[in-house]
Design a protein around this motif. Structure first.
Motif, PDB file in Angstrom:
ATOM      1  N   GLY A  92       0.818  -1.205   0.000  1.00  0.00           N
ATOM      2  CA  GLY A  92       0.000   0.000   0.000  1.00  0.00           C
ATOM      3  C   GLY A  92       0.852   1.256   0.000  1.00  0.00           C
ATOM      4  N   ALA A  93       0.232   2.385  -0.377  1.00  0.00           N
ATOM      5  CA  ALA A  93       0.961   3.651  -0.428  1.00  0.00           C
ATOM      6  C   ALA A  93       1.432   4.090   0.951  1.00  0.00           C
ATOM      7  CB  ALA A  93       0.073   4.736  -1.053  1.00  0.00           C
ATOM      8  N   ASP A  94       0.673   3.751   1.998  1.00  0.00           N
ATOM      9  CA  ASP A  94       1.104   4.140   3.345  1.00  0.00           C
ATOM     10  C   ASP A  94       2.406   3.439   3.716  1.00  0.00           C
ATOM     11  OD1 ASP A  94      -0.290   1.766   3.324  1.00  0.00           O
ATOM     12  OD2 ASP A  94      -1.463   2.180   5.123  1.00  0.00           O
ATOM     13  N   ASN A  95       2.584   2.200   3.262  1.00  0.00           N
ATOM     14  CA  ASN A  95       3.842   1.494   3.482  1.00  0.00           C
ATOM     15  C   ASN A  95       4.986   2.163   2.720  1.00  0.00           C
ATOM     16  OD1 ASN A  95       5.066  -1.896   2.796  1.00  0.00           O
ATOM     17  ND2 ASN A  95       5.743  -0.422   4.310  1.00  0.00           N
ATOM     18  N   ILE A  96       4.692   2.627   1.511  1.00  0.00           N
ATOM     19  CA  ILE A  96       5.704   3.334   0.725  1.00  0.00           C
ATOM     20  C   ILE A  96       6.117   4.638   1.415  1.00  0.00           C
ATOM     21  CG2 ILE A  96       6.115   4.572  -1.429  1.00  0.00           C
ATOM     22  CD1 ILE A  96       6.248   1.630  -1.859  1.00  0.00           C
ATOM     23  N   ILE A  97       5.148   5.350   1.985  1.00  0.00           N
ATOM     24  CA  ILE A  97       5.464   6.573   2.741  1.00  0.00           C
ATOM     25  C   ILE A  97       6.412   6.248   3.884  1.00  0.00           C
ATOM     26  CG2 ILE A  97       4.482   8.342   4.263  1.00  0.00           C
ATOM     27  CD1 ILE A  97       1.923   8.122   2.451  1.00  0.00           C
ATOM     28  N   ASN A  98       6.128   5.166   4.582  1.00  0.00           N
ATOM     29  CA  ASN A  98       6.997   4.723   5.673  1.00  0.00           C
ATOM     30  C   ASN A  98       8.399   4.431   5.165  1.00  0.00           C
ATOM     31  OD1 ASN A  98       8.096   1.939   7.013  1.00  0.00           O
ATOM     32  ND2 ASN A  98       7.264   3.301   8.570  1.00  0.00           N
ATOM     33  N   LEU A  99       8.512   3.750   4.024  1.00  0.00           N
ATOM     34  CA  LEU A  99       9.820   3.420   3.472  1.00  0.00           C
ATOM     35  C   LEU A  99      10.588   4.677   3.078  1.00  0.00           C
ATOM     36  CD1 LEU A  99       8.983   0.374   1.144  1.00  0.00           C
ATOM     37  CD2 LEU A  99       9.853   0.330   3.487  1.00  0.00           C
ATOM     38  N   ALA A 100       9.896   5.641   2.478  1.00  0.00           N
ATOM     39  CA  ALA A 100      10.562   6.860   2.029  1.00  0.00           C
ATOM     40  C   ALA A 100      11.119   7.645   3.204  1.00  0.00           C
ATOM     41  CB  ALA A 100       9.592   7.722   1.219  1.00  0.00           C
ATOM     42  N   ILE A 101      10.316   7.792   4.240  1.00  0.00           N
ATOM     43  CA  ILE A 101      10.768   8.554   5.404  1.00  0.00           C
ATOM     44  C   ILE A 101      11.849   7.781   6.162  1.00  0.00           C
ATOM     45  CG2 ILE A 101      10.029   9.492   7.641  1.00  0.00           C
ATOM     46  CD1 ILE A 101       7.380  10.232   6.309  1.00  0.00           C
ATOM     47  N   ALA A 102      11.665   6.466   6.300  1.00  0.00           N
ATOM     48  CA  ALA A 102      12.672   5.651   6.984  1.00  0.00           C
ATOM     49  C   ALA A 102      14.000   5.648   6.232  1.00  0.00           C
ATOM     50  CB  ALA A 102      12.161   4.220   7.147  1.00  0.00           C
TER      51      ALA A 102
END
Length: 370
Positions: A92-102
């Motif tokens: 999901g896109a929320d997981n991608i947001i997490n990956l980008a910030i992490a």
């Protein structure tokens, strides 16, 4: 006692609060027919080709999925004209947001974005020990790119632009966005969240794909949850230059996209007829709802998504409760600081007719509020 053992940043987090689930509404309101217009789902459902592919994939559920979603990345590469190696697919896109910030944010680094917007930017910044720098949107509810630029400091690591924005449905001027990306300092990474990007109707409006091809420092995020009707399967992806995408590829957990979801996403991309049908119905029904809402005395923002940001001119909690008792769920926006606004997803023609009729009846009982 156990809370004392938590990592310190976890105490600062608020759980994500989604729109009310149909199952919960059925239990609370004691109604059997629920129309959920709170979470911007595709009411037409997934493509028949996606369903067929997912049913087939279930038969192989005992096998691990492809680690990097190669088949889907190849399909995305053909769709966007971006090398398959420049994608990351995840849950999901929320997981991608997490990956980008992490991937980019160290403790103390600043992340700049506007509010109201998707709450996961705030949550994931705090989770990494970063500092959220929240800028108010403009008076017409768009991301204030000028103010965001002015807020950038030596500590800024990431800027996020949600375009179209959630919950307002607005987009920024294309030239302003290009200039914004061009003026970013070298130590700042731009994240462009385009979860609703496929719904933009403005002619010749460039998206993240074009900015990436122009060599601008942008990580673009997309999802299969909205246009493609796979919200329950959780498939999102990022695309960027090889330089920017590499850390996301390293941070991404193994098998972040399951076998059935991957098959559904591939099938969805192969069904352009279903895609165009969704876009056409969304446009038609949105125009109808805007007209009906304005006849009720509401103010409605121009939207480039599959939802509307509606000022109902009174506290929306009571309206939402009344609608829920009738089996209709909308999303009050008080949590974003807009107590008289609601975010209302575009449903099918029959669903929208039921919503309008219910609102007309509610208004008739209290006409002095409008």
């Amino acid at each position: 006692m156990s809370e004392n053992l938590w990592r310190s940043h976890v105490r600062d987090l608020d759980p994500y609060i989604p729109g009310q689930a149909a199952e919960e509404a059925k239990k609370q309101e004691k109604v059997t027919d629920i129309i959920r217009l709170a979470t911007n789902e595709n009411q037409l459902g997934p493509s028949p080709k996606a369903i067929e592919a997912m049913v087939k994939a279930i038969q192989e559920a005992h096998f691990y999925p492809d680690l990097t979603c190669l088949e889907l990345r190849i399909k995305l590469g053909e769709l966007h004209g971006v090398d398959p190696e420049n994608y990351v697919v995840a849950n999901g896109a929320d997981n991608i947001i997490n990956l980008a910030i992490a991937s980019y944010v160290n403790p103390g680094d600043e992340v700049v974005y506007c509010t109201p917007t998707f709450s996961e930017y705030h949550k994931n910044t705090l989770l990494m020990g970063g500092v959220p720098v929240e800028i108010p949107t403009t008076k017409d509810h768009k991301f204030d790119l000028k103010a965001m630029l002015e807020a950038i400091t030596e500590k800024t690591k990431v800027v996020i632009v949600c375009n179209p924005n959630n919950p307002t449905g607005t987009i920024v001027d294309e030239e302003d966005l290009r200039a914004f990306f061009s003026r970013l300092p070298k130590h700042v990474v731009a994240v462009l969240d385009e979860a609703y990007g496929e719904f933009i109707t403005q002619e010749n409006y460039p998206t993240g794909v074009e900015y990436i091809k122009e060599g601008l420092p942008v990580i673009t995020i997309r999802t299969f949850s909205k246009l493609y009707g796979l919200a329950g399967m959780r498939v999102g992806y990022a695309m960027a230059s090889q330089e920017l995408i590499q850390p996301l590829q390293r941070v991404r957990e193994p098998f972040a996209c399951n076998r059935v979801a991957h098959a559904g996403a591939v099938g969805a991309l192969e069904d352009t007829e279903h895609k165009h049908k969704t876009l056409a119905e969304n446009k038609r029904e949105m125009e109808k709802l805007v007209k009906e809402f304005r006849s009720l005395g509401y103010e409605v923002e121009a939207s480039h998504t599959n939802f509307l940001f509606v000022d109902m001119k009174k506290e929306t909690g009571s309206i939402a409760e009344e609608l829920a008792s009738r089996g209709l769920i909308i999303r009050p926006c008080a949590a974003w600081g807009y107590p008289t606004y609601a975010r209302i997803s575009i449903g099918t023609a029959s669903q929208n007719d039921k919503l309008v009729k219910a609102l007309q009846e509610i208004n008739a009982k209290a006409p002095h509020h409008i």
